[in-house]
Design a protein around this motif. Structure first.
Motif, PDB file in Angstrom:
ATOM      1  N   GLY A 129       0.836  -1.212   0.000  1.00  0.00           N
ATOM      2  CA  GLY A 129       0.000   0.000   0.000  1.00  0.00           C
ATOM      3  C   GLY A 129       0.864   1.251   0.000  1.00  0.00           C
ATOM      4  O   GLY A 129       0.643   2.165  -0.809  1.00  0.00           O
ATOM      5  N   ALA A 130       1.866   1.266   0.898  1.00  0.00           N
ATOM      6  CA  ALA A 130       2.725   2.456   0.989  1.00  0.00           C
ATOM      7  C   ALA A 130       3.529   2.629  -0.300  1.00  0.00           C
ATOM      8  O   ALA A 130       3.645   3.742  -0.829  1.00  0.00           O
ATOM      9  N   GLY A 131       4.066   1.520  -0.826  1.00  0.00           N
ATOM     10  CA  GLY A 131       4.869   1.581  -2.064  1.00  0.00           C
ATOM     11  C   GLY A 131       4.031   2.116  -3.220  1.00  0.00           C
ATOM     12  O   GLY A 131       4.468   2.996  -3.973  1.00  0.00           O
ATOM     13  N   THR A 132       2.799   1.589  -3.343  1.00  0.00           N
ATOM     14  CA  THR A 132       1.925   2.054  -4.433  1.00  0.00           C
ATOM     15  C   THR A 132       1.609   3.541  -4.247  1.00  0.00           C
ATOM     16  O   THR A 132       1.623   4.311  -5.218  1.00  0.00           O
ATOM     17  N   GLY A 133       1.305   3.930  -3.008  1.00  0.00           N
ATOM     18  CA  GLY A 133       0.991   5.338  -2.717  1.00  0.00           C
ATOM     19  C   GLY A 133       2.149   6.253  -3.101  1.00  0.00           C
ATOM     20  O   GLY A 133       1.959   7.271  -3.771  1.00  0.00           O
ATOM     21  N   ILE A 134       3.359   5.852  -2.705  1.00  0.00           N
ATOM     22  CA  ILE A 134       4.544   6.674  -3.017  1.00  0.00           C
ATOM     23  C   ILE A 134       4.713   6.773  -4.537  1.00  0.00           C
ATOM     24  O   ILE A 134       4.959   7.844  -5.094  1.00  0.00           O
ATOM     25  N   TYR A 135       4.537   5.634  -5.209  1.00  0.00           N
ATOM     26  CA  TYR A 135       4.721   5.626  -6.668  1.00  0.00           C
ATOM     27  C   TYR A 135       3.696   6.547  -7.341  1.00  0.00           C
ATOM     28  O   TYR A 135       4.048   7.372  -8.182  1.00  0.00           O
ATOM     29  N   LEU A 136       2.421   6.406  -6.923  1.00  0.00           N
ATOM     30  CA  LEU A 136       1.364   7.185  -7.578  1.00  0.00           C
ATOM     31  C   LEU A 136       1.531   8.687  -7.324  1.00  0.00           C
ATOM     32  O   LEU A 136       1.461   9.495  -8.246  1.00  0.00           O
ATOM     33  N   VAL A 137       1.749   9.047  -6.036  1.00  0.00           N
ATOM     34  CA  VAL A 137       1.792  10.475  -5.690  1.00  0.00           C
ATOM     35  C   VAL A 137       3.096  11.123  -6.158  1.00  0.00           C
ATOM     36  O   VAL A 137       3.084  12.144  -6.847  1.00  0.00           O
ATOM     37  N   PHE A 138       4.207  10.522  -5.777  1.00  0.00           N
ATOM     38  CA  PHE A 138       5.495  11.192  -6.033  1.00  0.00           C
ATOM     39  C   PHE A 138       5.999  10.963  -7.459  1.00  0.00           C
ATOM     40  O   PHE A 138       6.319  11.912  -8.163  1.00  0.00           O
ATOM     41  N   ALA A 139       6.076   9.691  -7.863  1.00  0.00           N
ATOM     42  CA  ALA A 139       6.705   9.395  -9.155  1.00  0.00           C
ATOM     43  C   ALA A 139       5.780   9.746 -10.318  1.00  0.00           C
ATOM     44  O   ALA A 139       6.188  10.405 -11.281  1.00  0.00           O
ATOM     45  N   LEU A 140       4.496   9.306 -10.218  1.00  0.00           N
ATOM     46  CA  LEU A 140       3.598   9.471 -11.364  1.00  0.00           C
ATOM     47  C   LEU A 140       3.020  10.879 -11.435  1.00  0.00           C
ATOM     48  O   LEU A 140       3.042  11.523 -12.473  1.00  0.00           O
ATOM     49  N   TRP A 141       2.492  11.367 -10.282  1.00  0.00           N
ATOM     50  CA  TRP A 141       1.800  12.670 -10.305  1.00  0.00           C
ATOM     51  C   TRP A 141       2.788  13.836 -10.225  1.00  0.00           C
ATOM     52  O   TRP A 141       2.766  14.736 -11.067  1.00  0.00           O
ATOM     53  N   LEU A 142       3.664  13.800  -9.208  1.00  0.00           N
ATOM     54  CA  LEU A 142       4.559  14.944  -9.008  1.00  0.00           C
ATOM     55  C   LEU A 142       5.852  14.841  -9.822  1.00  0.00           C
ATOM     56  O   LEU A 142       6.682  15.742  -9.788  1.00  0.00           O
ATOM     57  N   LYS A 143       6.016  13.713 -10.526  1.00  0.00           N
ATOM     58  CA  LYS A 143       7.179  13.508 -11.413  1.00  0.00           C
ATOM     59  C   LYS A 143       8.524  13.665 -10.687  1.00  0.00           C
ATOM     60  O   LYS A 143       9.468  14.238 -11.239  1.00  0.00           O
ATOM     61  N   VAL A 144       8.577  13.181  -9.454  1.00  0.00           N
ATOM     62  CA  VAL A 144       9.857  13.202  -8.733  1.00  0.00           C
ATOM     63  C   VAL A 144      10.741  12.106  -9.331  1.00  0.00           C
ATOM     64  O   VAL A 144      10.319  10.947  -9.399  1.00  0.00           O
ATOM     65  N   PRO A 145      11.935  12.459  -9.820  1.00  0.00           N
ATOM     66  CA  PRO A 145      12.774  11.435 -10.480  1.00  0.00           C
ATOM     67  C   PRO A 145      13.484  10.542  -9.463  1.00  0.00           C
ATOM     68  O   PRO A 145      14.634  10.765  -9.119  1.00  0.00           O
ATOM     69  N   PHE A 146      12.768   9.548  -8.962  1.00  0.00           N
ATOM     70  CA  PHE A 146      13.365   8.626  -7.983  1.00  0.00           C
ATOM     71  C   PHE A 146      14.448   7.776  -8.640  1.00  0.00           C
ATOM     72  O   PHE A 146      14.321   7.434  -9.825  1.00  0.00           O
ATOM     73  N   PRO A 147      15.483   7.390  -7.893  1.00  0.00           N
ATOM     74  CA  PRO A 147      16.450   6.435  -8.453  1.00  0.00           C
ATOM     75  C   PRO A 147      15.734   5.114  -8.786  1.00  0.00           C
ATOM     76  O   PRO A 147      14.967   4.602  -7.979  1.00  0.00           O
ATOM     77  N   GLN A 148      15.956   4.607 -10.013  1.00  0.00           N
ATOM     78  CA  GLN A 148      15.270   3.381 -10.443  1.00  0.00           C
ATOM     79  C   GLN A 148      15.931   2.129  -9.873  1.00  0.00           C
ATOM     80  O   GLN A 148      15.288   1.102  -9.720  1.00  0.00           O
ATOM     81  N   GLY A 149      17.229   2.206  -9.623  1.00  0.00           N
ATOM     82  CA  GLY A 149      17.935   1.047  -9.110  1.00  0.00           C
ATOM     83  C   GLY A 149      18.668   0.321 -10.217  1.00  0.00           C
ATOM     84  O   GLY A 149      18.202   0.287 -11.356  1.00  0.00           O
ATOM     85  N   PHE A 150      19.782  -0.255  -9.841  1.00  0.00           N
ATOM     86  CA  PHE A 150      20.677  -0.923 -10.782  1.00  0.00           C
ATOM     87  C   PHE A 150      19.973  -2.086 -11.497  1.00  0.00           C
ATOM     88  O   PHE A 150      20.076  -2.241 -12.710  1.00  0.00           O
ATOM     89  N   PHE A 151      19.194  -2.872 -10.735  1.00  0.00           N
ATOM     90  CA  PHE A 151      18.575  -4.068 -11.320  1.00  0.00           C
ATOM     91  C   PHE A 151      17.549  -3.714 -12.394  1.00  0.00           C
ATOM     92  O   PHE A 151      17.503  -4.321 -13.455  1.00  0.00           O
ATOM     93  N   LEU A 152      16.741  -2.683 -12.095  1.00  0.00           N
ATOM     94  CA  LEU A 152      15.722  -2.272 -13.062  1.00  0.00           C
ATOM     95  C   LEU A 152      16.377  -1.723 -14.329  1.00  0.00           C
ATOM     96  O   LEU A 152      15.946  -2.008 -15.442  1.00  0.00           O
ATOM     97  N   GLU A 153      17.450  -0.955 -14.118  1.00  0.00           N
ATOM     98  CA  GLU A 153      18.194  -0.399 -15.269  1.00  0.00           C
ATOM     99  C   GLU A 153      18.754  -1.536 -16.110  1.00  0.00           C
ATOM    100  O   GLU A 153      18.732  -1.494 -17.341  1.00  0.00           O
ATOM    101  N   LEU A 154      19.258  -2.587 -15.419  1.00  0.00           N
ATOM    102  CA  LEU A 154      19.865  -3.731 -16.100  1.00  0.00           C
ATOM    103  C   LEU A 154      18.825  -4.458 -16.950  1.00  0.00           C
ATOM    104  O   LEU A 154      19.078  -4.851 -18.088  1.00  0.00           O
ATOM    105  N   MET A 155      17.598  -4.604 -16.356  1.00  0.00           N
ATOM    106  CA  MET A 155      16.528  -5.304 -17.075  1.00  0.00           C
ATOM    107  C   MET A 155      16.130  -4.561 -18.348  1.00  0.00           C
ATOM    108  O   MET A 155      15.723  -5.151 -19.320  1.00  0.00           O
ATOM    109  N   ARG A 156      16.239  -3.221 -18.275  1.00  0.00           N
ATOM    110  CA  ARG A 156      15.865  -2.415 -19.439  1.00  0.00           C
ATOM    111  C   ARG A 156      16.915  -2.555 -20.538  1.00  0.00           C
ATOM    112  O   ARG A 156      16.703  -2.249 -21.661  1.00  0.00           O
TER     113      ARG A 156
END
Lengths: 156, 502
Positions: A129-156
Motif C-alpha cells: 500500500g505504501a509503495g503504491t501510494g509513493i509511486y502514484l503520488v510522487f513518481a507518477l503525479w509529481l514527477k519526482v525522479p526517484f532512483p530506479q535502481g541498478f537491477f531495473l536499469e539492467l533489465m531495461r
C-alpha cells in the motif's frame, strides 16, 4: 552529569556528555576557522567569520560550563531507539541497487515482520500500500525522479 | 467605494461554475501538497503553473490562489499529527500542535489550525484589498537597517522557547547559527564550512533538516517510548474534535491580533511567512492570557502560528501587485506566471488590468473559503489515520521522512543528511537540548547577516544608521525592553508577584 535510568533506555549512558563535547568541539572549530580563515571585521562591517566566531565562542563557553557544572539530570539512551536509524541507513544504502520505491516498500515489510513480529499478510499489505501510494503520488503525479535502481536499469 | 465596486466586479468575473470548480480542485490539491513533508507551496504553484497556461487567465489564477491557500492549510497537518512540519512556518505550529495530539486532542488542534488560518487569511486579504498600495509603501520603508533590527527582535524573542534550561536553549540557538553559516553566504559570495563538499556549497537545506530533527527523531523516540503514542491512539469522535463555544472565543482574539501582525510582517521584503508565524507566536506568549503555558499543548499557540502564517502569505501579495516585487518564494513563482500571461505587475497594474487584478484579489477570498471547506471536510478522515498502531506508524513515518527529504532537491545527499539530523536531534533531546530554537536561529540568522552587512555598507561602518531610522530604533528599543524586563522582574519581586497574580 548524572544519569537517569528508565526502562528501555539502559545502554549508551555516556551519550548526553558526548553531545555536549561534540557541541564544544564544533563551536571551537567554527570560532577558530571563522577568525583565522574568514575574517571577523572586513571593510567597516562584519566579515564572513563574524557570526561563526560569535556563535562558536558562545556554544563552546556555555558547553564547557554545562559539561563541568550542570546539575541537570540527563536521560540515558537505549540502543533500541537507534534500530530505525540503522535499518533505514541500510535501506537507503540499498537504493542505488533496488530503487527508491521498492527499497521503501521492503523496509516497511521487513520492519513489520522482523521487528514488530506481526503477520506476513499485514506486513505485505502495508508495504505494498505504501509503495503504491509513493509511486502514484510522487513518481507518477509529481514527477519526482526517484532512483530506479541498478537491477531495473539492467533489465531495461 | 471605488474599491468595493472593483471588488464586486472581481467577484462578478470570478464567481462562475468553472471558476468555483477550479478553486475547489486547487484547494484540495494544495492541502494534499502542503501536507506532504518536503513539498511546500513553491513546489505546488510551480507544478500547477504550466497546466494553467491552457486555461483562461482568470480561471488559472483562481486555481493557483486556491492552491496557495490550500498549501498553507495542509502544512499544519503533518506538524500537528506527526510532529513533521510540512513547511517552515509549520515548525511553530508543531510546538503546541503535537503536544495537543499526544493528549488526544488532535482533532481540536486541526480545527483550531483551520479556523485560525481562515481568520488570518481573511484579515490578510481584507488588508490587501483596502490598503494594498499603502502596505506596499510601508514595506519599502524597510531597508537593510530596519530588517536587521526586526530580525534582532525575532532572534532575542527565541529566549521564550528555550525551555527548562536557558543555557541549553542558548547553546541550541548557537548551534542553529553555526549550521546556517554553511555554504556560500549571500553577503560575501565566499564558501564557508563546506569541507570541500560540493553538496554543501548551497548551504544546508532547511526542509531535510526539519524533517530529520522533528520527524525522524520522533520515530527514534517512539521506539522506546510507545506510551507517548497512547494519546495519539485514543479513539476520537468527530464531536470531541469540534471546538466548543469557550474554545472558539479563546482563539478568535488570538487569530485577529496574530493576523494583523502576520500581515504586516508578510509585506516586508524577504521576511516571509516563517517570521510572521514566529513573531505572532512570540506576541501571544507575551500578551496572551495563557502566554506562559504556550508550548505545552495550547490551542492559542496553534491559532497564533497559523493565523500569522496565512496572513503573512496574503501580505506578500501587496508588494507583488503594487510594485512587482515578490515578498516570498511562492510570490516569485507567481510573478513568473503573471508575466507569462502578459500581465506586468507594478504601479500601473491596477489601471491597466483592473479585470485581472480584482479577479485575482476576489479569487483569494474564494480560495480561502474553498480551502477552509475542503480542510474541515477531511478532518474526520485525518483523525482516523492517527489511530494506526505504532507498529505500523513507525516504519511508515520513517519512509515518509526519506521520500520527503529526497523530493526537495531530488538528492540522496539530503536523505543522508536528514537521517544524520534525526539522530543528532534525538541525541540532543536525550541530553535535554531543545531543537526549536536551533531551527528558528537557522532560518533567521542568514537574513540578519545579509541585512547587517548591507546596512553597514550603506553607512560605511557607521552604527548610527540603526538609531537615525525611527523604525529601526523603535524595534531595537522594544528588543532592549524584552531583554531587560525579565531581569527587572527578578530585581523587583513585587512586579513578579503582580505578574503571577495576573
Amino acid at each position: 552529569m548524572s544519569i537517569e535510568k528508565s526502562p528501555g533506555r539502559e545502554g549508551l549512558s555516556w551519550l548526553p556528555a558526548l553531545v555536549t563535547i561534540g557541541i564544544v568541539l564544533m563551536g571551537a572549530s567554527w570560532a577558530v576557522l571563522g577568525y583565522f580563515k574568514y575574517g571577523l571585521w572586513v571593510n567597516n562591517g562584519p566579515g564572513a567569520g563574524f557570526f561563526p566566531v560569535v556563535a562558536g565562542l558562545g556554544a563552546a563557553v556555555l558547553g564547557i560550563y554545562e559539561f563541568l557544572f550542570s546539575p541537570v539530570k540527563a536521560k540515558a539512551v537505549g540502543t533500541k531507539s537507534l534500530w530505525p536509524a540503522v535499518a533505514m541507513a541500510i535501506t537507503v544504502a540499498s537504493i542505488p541497487l533496488v530503487g527508491m520505491v521498492l527499497a521503501m516498500a521492503l523496509f516497511i515489510v521487513l520492519w513489520i515482520l522482523v521487528i514488530e513480529r506481526k503477520t506476513w499478510h499485514k506486513a505485505v499489505l502495508t508495504g505494498a500500500g505504501a509503495g503504491t501510494g509513493i509511486y502514484l503520488v510522487f513518481a507518477l503525479w509529481l514527477k519526482v525522479p526517484f532512483p530506479q535502481g541498478f537491477f531495473l536499469e539492467l533489465m531495461r | 467605494m471605488d474599491i468595493l465596486q472593483s471588488l464586486l466586479l472581481g467577484f462578478a468575473t470570478s464567481l462562475t461554475v468553472p471558476n468555483l470548480f477550479a478553486a475547489l480542485i486547487g484547494a484540495s490539491l494544495g492541502i494534499m501538497i502542503g501536507a506532504i513533508p518536503g513539498l511546500g507551496s513553491v513546489t505546488g504553484v510551480a507544478l500547477l503553473l504550466p497546466l494553467t497556461f491552457q486555461m483562461d487567465p482568470i480561471t488559472g489564477i483562481i486555481m493557483l490562489g486556491a492552491l496557495y491557500y490550500g498549501c498553507m492549510y495542509g502544512g499544519s497537518y503533518s506538524a500537528i499529527m506527526l510532529n513533521i512540519p510540512g513547511d517552515a512556518p509549520a515548525v511553530v505550529t508543531a510546538l503546541d500542535g503535537y503536544p495537543l495530539s499526544k493528549k488526544g486532542e488532535a482533532g481540536k488542534a486541526l480545527f483550531t489550525a483551520n479556523i485560525s488560518s481562515f481568520i488570518g487569511g481573511t484579515i490578510g486579504i481584507v488588508m490587501l484589498t483596502f490598503m494594498g498600495a499603502a502596505l506596499a509603501k510601508i514595506g519599502l520603508m524597510f531597508g537593510p537597517a530596519e530588517v536587521a533590527a526586526l530580525v534582532v527582535l525575532a532572534l532575542c524573542s527565541i529566549g521564550w522557547l528555550l525551555g527548562d534550561s536557558p543555557k541549553k536553549g542558548l547553546i541550541s540557538t548557537f548551534v542553529g547559527i553555526m549550521l546556517s553559516m554553511v555554504g556560500i553566504g549571500l553577503a560575501f559570495g565566499q564558501p564557508r564550512f563546506t569541507f570541500d563538499s560540493m553538496y554543501l556549497l548551497n548551504g544546508i537545506s532547511f526542509i531535510p533538516l526539519v524533517i530529520g530533527m522533528f520527524g525522524f527523531s520522533q520515530v527514534l523516540e517512539m521506539m522506546v517510548n510507545r506510551v507517548d503514542a497512547a494519546g495519539l491512539m485514543k479513539k476520537i469522535g468527530l464531536r470531541e474534535s469540534l471546538l466548543n463555544r469557550s474554545e472558539v472565543s479563546r482563539i478568535i482574539p488570538v487569530s485577529i491580533r496574530s493576523g494583523v501582525l502576520g500581515n504586516l510582517v508578510g509585506i516586508l521584503p524577504g521576511a516571509g511567512a516563517t517570521t510572521g508565524s514566529f513573531l505572532a507566536y512570540v506576541l501571544e506568549r507575551k500578551v496572551g492570557r495563557k502566554g506562559d503555558e504556550l508550548g505545552s499543548g495550547k490551542i492559542e499557540g496553534v491559532a497564533a502560528s497559523e493565523a500569522g502564517n496565512n496572513a503573512a502569505a496574503a501580505g506578500s501579495f501587496a508588494p507583488l501587485l503594487s510594485l512587482g516585487i515578490p515578498g516570498s518564494g511562492t510570490a516569485a513563482v507567481l510573478l513568473g506566471g503573471l508575466m507569462m500571461w502578459g500581465v506586468q505587475p507594478g504601479p500601473m497594474l491596477f489601471q491597466n488590468s483592473p479585470d485581472f487584478v480584482w479577479g485575482l484579489i476576489s479569487s483569494m477570498y474564494l480560495g480561502n473559503v474553498m480551502a477552509v471547506l475542503a480542510a474541515l471536510a477531511i478532518i474526520p478522515f485525518l483523525v482516523k489515520l492517527l489511530r494506526v498502531p505504532p507498529a505500523f506508524m513507525i516504519p511508515v513515518i520513517a519512509v515518509v521522512c526519506v521520500v520527503g527529504a529526497y523530493s526537495v532537491n531530488n538528492s540522496m545527499f539530503d536523505v543522508w543528511f536528514m537521517l544524520g539530523a534525526g539522530v543528532m536531534a534525538y541525541f540532543m533531546n536525550v541530553a535535554k537540548y531543545p531543537v526549536a530554537p536551533l531551527l528558528l536561529a537557522f532560518v533567521l540568522t542568514p537574513r540578519l547577516e545579509t541585512s547587517l552587512r548591507q546596512a553597514l555598507d550603506i553607512s560605511r561602518g557607521d552604527f548610527s544608521i540603526f538609531f537615525n531610522s525611527p523604525i529601526a530604533s523603535t524595534l531595537l528599543g522594544i528588543t532592549a525592553l524584552f531583554v531587560v524586563f525579565p531581569f527587572v522582574r527578578k530585581l523587583f519581586p513585587s512586579l513578579k508577584r503582580k505578574a503571577i497574580k495576573k
